[in-house]
Design an enzyme around this catalytic site. Structure first.
Site: not given
Ligand code: PAF
Length: 279
Positions: A33, A145, A150
């Site tokens: 993150h 990625k 997503q």
């Molecule tokens: O990847 C994530 O942590 C979640 O799917 C997101 C993009 C924050 C949406 O809740």
């Protein structure tokens, strides 16, 4: 760093900002993150992060209740990264009434791979991402990625709705042994953690064979799943797909050298891990 939970206050705080770079998360932040925050900083200013564990994207038998919530630690990490605003809405802030309007991705992309094993997952993701974008109004937003499908679904959604937000994909952050960092890695026992890099190893093996000219993706997928199963995993899928649309490649696609990606999801004990590798 300002920590804001109300949508109204967030709007006041960000009013007039034209270059906001946004990183949505569900918290329990790790180096992966934080690498997204650093990438965001290169693409805009201020950097805004969100932490919200989005109930809409969890199935009834999934880990919404036990999803790790480590808010105080997360705040310290984001402060160190120089994040300007942390948007951390409560469920009441985000969903003050039942969220009846939803954003649903197209079936071909939304119901395959993760969508097949987690029905409703991408609808939950698209709905919350749309709402978060509406709150933050970012110029760019960064997605890892590691969640390859997503990223593609959000990117297509932003394009089709002409959202004024550019979607930036960030490389997967891996531990030294290759395991992709994920909040769910914290569920693994020590023995499972030692076994977990086998998922990335089997992706590497499949990718290696494809690069070497193997032309039977189904056989490779099958072999890789059997290999993992023999080590005690319960694989949902190991699938070679076209990068462009995540559909299975035809032999003509393979002949043409269509860019591919191999994606995997498998359970180790009770922990479900996903990973992927571009071929
Ligand atoms: O990847 C994530 O942590 C979640 O799917 C997101 C993009 C924050 C949406 O809740």
């Amino acid at each position: 760093m300002k920590i804001i939970s109300s949508i109204e206050e967030l709007r006041d705080q960000l009013r007039g900002q034209l270059r906001t770079a946004f990183v949505p998360t569900m918290g329990n932040l790790h180096e992966g993150h934080l690498s997204l925050m650093r990438l965001a900083r290169r693409h805009g200013d201020p950097v805004v992060a969100s932490i919200f564990v989005n109930r809409l994207q969890f199935g009834p038998n999934e880990d919404f209740d036990k999803y790790p919530r480590t808010f105080q630690d997360d705040v310290k990490k984001l402060e160190k990264e120089g994040v300007y605003v942390l948007f951390a809405p409560t469920e009441k802030d985000m969903y003050p009434e039942p969220q009846e309007y939803r954003v649903r991705p197209p079936d071909g992309l939304g119901n395959t791979l993760e969508g097949e094993f987690r029905p409703g997952f991408f609808e939950g993701v698209c709905t919350v991402v749309t709402k978060l974008f509406s709150c933050v109004q970012p110029r760019v937003a960064v997605f890892g990625k590691k969640d390859y499908q997503q990223l593609m679904i959000v990117r297509n959604m932003a394009r089709q709705f002409a959202l004024p937000t550019e979607i930036i994909g960030a490389e997967t952050f891996r531990a030294e042994d290759g395991l992709a960092l994920s909040s769910r890695n914290g569920y693994l026992s020590d023995t499972e953690r030692a076994e977990a890099p086998a998922l990335f190893q089997s992706l590497n093996q499949v990718a290696g064979e494809m690069r070497a000219g193997h032309r039977d993706p189904l056989a490779l997928e099958h072999g890789a799943m059997e290999g993992l199963a023999a080590r005690g995993w319960k694989p949902d899928y190991i699938s070679i797909r076209k990068r462009i649309d995540l559909q299975a490649p035809t032999s003509a696609d393979l002949e043409r050298g269509e860019p591919l990606v191999v994606l995997a999801a498998a359970k180790l004990g009770s922990t479900r891990l996903i990973d992927n590798l571009e071929i």
